[in-house]
Design a protein around this motif. Structure first.
Motif, short mmCIF file in Angstrom:
data_model
loop_
_atom_site.label_atom_id
_atom_site.label_comp_id
_atom_site.label_asym_id
_atom_site.label_seq_id
_atom_site.Cartn_x
_atom_site.Cartn_y
_atom_site.Cartn_z
N LEU A 171 -2.35 8.38 -7.36
CA LEU A 171 -2.35 9.77 -6.92
C LEU A 171 -3.31 10.63 -7.75
O LEU A 171 -3.86 11.62 -7.25
N ASN A 172 -3.52 10.25 -9.00
CA ASN A 172 -4.40 11.03 -9.88
C ASN A 172 -5.85 10.57 -9.83
O ASN A 172 -6.70 11.12 -10.53
N ASP A 173 -6.12 9.54 -9.04
CA ASP A 173 -7.49 9.02 -8.91
C ASP A 173 -7.92 9.23 -7.45
O ASP A 173 -7.52 8.49 -6.56
N ALA A 174 -8.75 10.27 -7.23
CA ALA A 174 -9.12 10.65 -5.86
C ALA A 174 -9.79 9.50 -5.11
O ALA A 174 -9.52 9.26 -3.93
N GLY A 175 -10.67 8.77 -5.80
CA GLY A 175 -11.37 7.66 -5.17
C GLY A 175 -10.42 6.55 -4.77
O GLY A 175 -10.49 6.01 -3.66
N LYS A 176 -9.51 6.18 -5.67
CA LYS A 176 -8.53 5.12 -5.39
C LYS A 176 -7.57 5.55 -4.29
O LYS A 176 -7.23 4.75 -3.42
N LEU A 177 -7.16 6.81 -4.34
CA LEU A 177 -6.23 7.33 -3.33
C LEU A 177 -6.87 7.25 -1.94
O LEU A 177 -6.23 6.84 -0.97
N GLN B 63 -4.51 1.50 4.38
CA GLN B 63 -3.21 1.57 5.05
C GLN B 63 -3.34 2.07 6.48
O GLN B 63 -2.71 1.54 7.40
N ALA B 64 -4.19 3.08 6.68
CA ALA B 64 -4.41 3.61 8.03
C ALA B 64 -4.97 2.54 8.96
O ALA B 64 -4.63 2.48 10.15
N ALA B 65 -5.82 1.66 8.41
CA ALA B 65 -6.42 0.59 9.22
C ALA B 65 -5.37 -0.45 9.65
O ALA B 65 -5.54 -1.12 10.66
N LEU B 66 -4.29 -0.57 8.88
CA LEU B 66 -3.25 -1.55 9.19
C LEU B 66 -2.08 -0.95 9.96
O LEU B 66 -1.17 -1.68 10.37
N GLU B 67 -2.10 0.37 10.16
CA GLU B 67 -0.97 1.09 10.74
C GLU B 67 -0.55 0.52 12.10
O GLU B 67 0.62 0.21 12.33
N GLU B 68 -1.50 0.38 13.02
CA GLU B 68 -1.17 -0.05 14.38
C GLU B 68 -0.66 -1.49 14.40
O GLU B 68 0.29 -1.81 15.13
N GLN B 69 -1.30 -2.36 13.62
CA GLN B 69 -0.85 -3.75 13.57
C GLN B 69 0.56 -3.85 12.99
O GLN B 69 1.40 -4.59 13.50
N ASN B 70 0.83 -3.08 11.95
CA ASN B 70 2.15 -3.11 11.32
C ASN B 70 3.22 -2.59 12.28
O ASN B 70 4.31 -3.17 12.40
N ARG B 71 2.90 -1.51 13.01
CA ARG B 71 3.86 -0.93 13.95
C ARG B 71 4.16 -1.91 15.08
O ARG B 71 5.33 -2.07 15.49
N ALA B 72 3.13 -2.59 15.58
CA ALA B 72 3.33 -3.57 16.66
C ALA B 72 4.18 -4.74 16.17
O ALA B 72 5.04 -5.25 16.90
N LEU C 245 0.83 -1.21 0.00
CA LEU C 245 0.00 0.00 0.00
C LEU C 245 0.86 1.26 0.00
O LEU C 245 0.51 2.26 -0.63
N SER C 246 2.01 1.21 0.69
CA SER C 246 2.94 2.35 0.69
C SER C 246 3.46 2.61 -0.71
O SER C 246 3.60 3.77 -1.13
N ARG C 247 3.74 1.54 -1.45
CA ARG C 247 4.20 1.71 -2.84
C ARG C 247 3.08 2.27 -3.71
O ARG C 247 3.32 3.13 -4.57
N LEU C 248 1.86 1.79 -3.49
CA LEU C 248 0.73 2.28 -4.27
C LEU C 248 0.50 3.77 -4.05
O LEU C 248 0.09 4.49 -4.98
#
Length: 362
Positions: free
Chosen positions: A25-31, A38-47, A15-18
């Motif tokens: 970046l040019n597709d507001a809906g996809k972005l 990615q935000a939903a996975l942030e805490e799990q990834n950090r842990a 997701l970071s690469r995407l």
């Protein structure tokens, strides 16, 4: 557990690469979609990254113990091993919580409906107290509150008040508030000093997006009328108030707080969409009721969940047996202690069920 964490980490990296991809970046809906995942996975990834680092440090420290060390250094390394072992165990418990099934609606904004129930004017005044409590709590969280509809009484209470709370994770923290709230106090209208018991009901609905609930014009009956103040006092001579009836379900929503008919209509549709979304969710939950028991109650508006006792400055949440003696602070929006306890209770129950499901049957 480690396989799931590794898969989450790989997805997070993907997701970071995407998020650097020009097409995204040019597709507001996809972005928006990629950023949200990615935000939903942030805490799990950090842990996971911290856990991986602690495991590496622990392995290196144990290897050092196998070497020839002087006594002082050996004691230092032993202390480090003990500290790292304790941290590893803490992280494992935290990760178990983070990997629990997540309510897909947790990140949604909410629409809150409060109604005075048993107790007449005193119940309406208590409904106003609850409205202020949730408004103050939202302010403490940095969330935005918008009044949708209010049916006020002459003494400053509410027969009904509907409002939205916009903020990340609003539903995840406020969903436990649905149910009947009870107050025990001497009403301002009581001359004899007797304690009365009154109730107000609270419904917390995740706010649905248009794509989640499709509303057809043919299913709606829209009436307009002049808005009025408490006691029928006229406050508007134009037909700005809107009443929407959803014919298939019979749900009726009215809004009159705004001077613009279009604004009132938009607010009424938001409330209707949330109620239809909640109706759909309740039906789905009923179908799998045996498999999905709520750890802190059903969320039914008729279920008594909490008592606010003024003489003893006591707040008791009946679902988890929690009692705290700081009623004024709670009514001023300090709900964190109660909500944290409810979340912890639910997580503990979910973990227990997972362990029961994983254990071999005799």
């Amino acid at each position: 557990m480690l396989e799931r964490l590794e898969a989450i980490h790989k997805r997070y990296e993907e997701l970071s690469r995407l998020l650097c991809d020009p097409d995204v970046l040019n597709d507001a809906g996809k972005l928006r979609e990629v950023s949200k995942e990615q935000a939903a996975l942030e805490e799990q990834n950090r842990a996971y990254l911290e856990y991986r680092d602690v495991v590496r440090q622990l392995s290196e420290a144990r290897e050092m113990l196998a070497d020839k060390l002087d006594e002082e250094m050996r004691e230092l390394v032993k202390e480090e091993v003990n500290a790292l072992t304790a941290r590893k165990e803490e992280l494992e418990e935290r990760i178990k919580i983070l990997l629990l099934p997540k309510d897909p609606h947790d990140d949604k904004n909410v629409i809150v409906e409060i109604r005075g129930a048993a107790g007449g004017e005193e119940a309406a005044l208590f409904a106003a107290d609850l409205f202020r409590m949730y408004t103050r709590y939202a302010e403490r969280q940095g969330w935005k509150v918008e009044l949708m509809e209010a049916n006020a009484t002459g003494l400053g209470g509410f027969k009904e008040v509907v409002f939205s709370i916009v903020g990340r994770g609003a539903y995840s923290r406020l969903k436990y508030e649905s149910g009947a709230h009870r107050v025990q106090r001497v009403p301002e209208t009581e001359s004899g000093g007797r304690i009365h018991t009154s109730t107000a009901t609270v419904a917390v609905l995740p706010e649905a997006e248009e794509i989640e609930v499709e509303i057809h014009e043919k299913d709606l009956r829209i009436d307009t009328f002049c808005s009025s103040g408490p006691g029928g006092q006229s406050v508007n001579t134009t037909k700005s108030a809107v009443r929407i009836t959803h014919l298939p379900t019979g749900i009726v929503v009215s809004c009159q707080d705004e001077k613009s008919q279009n604004t009132n209509k938009d607010k009424a549709l938001r409330i209707l969409r949330a109620r239809l979304f909640d109706l759909k969710r309740q039906e789905e939950m009923a179908k799998r009721a045996d498999a999905r028991r709520s750890a802190v109650g059903t969320g039914d508006r008729s279920e008594r969940i909490r008592t606010y006792n003024f003489p003893q400055s006591r707040v008791t949440d009946h679902r988890i047996g929690l009692t705290i003696h700081k009623l004024n602070q709670v009514l001023d929006g300090e709900l964190q202690e109660i909500i944290d306890a409810l979340i912890l209770h639910e997580q503990t129950e979910l973990l227990k069920r997972q362990q029961e499901a994983a254990s071999p049957t005799s």
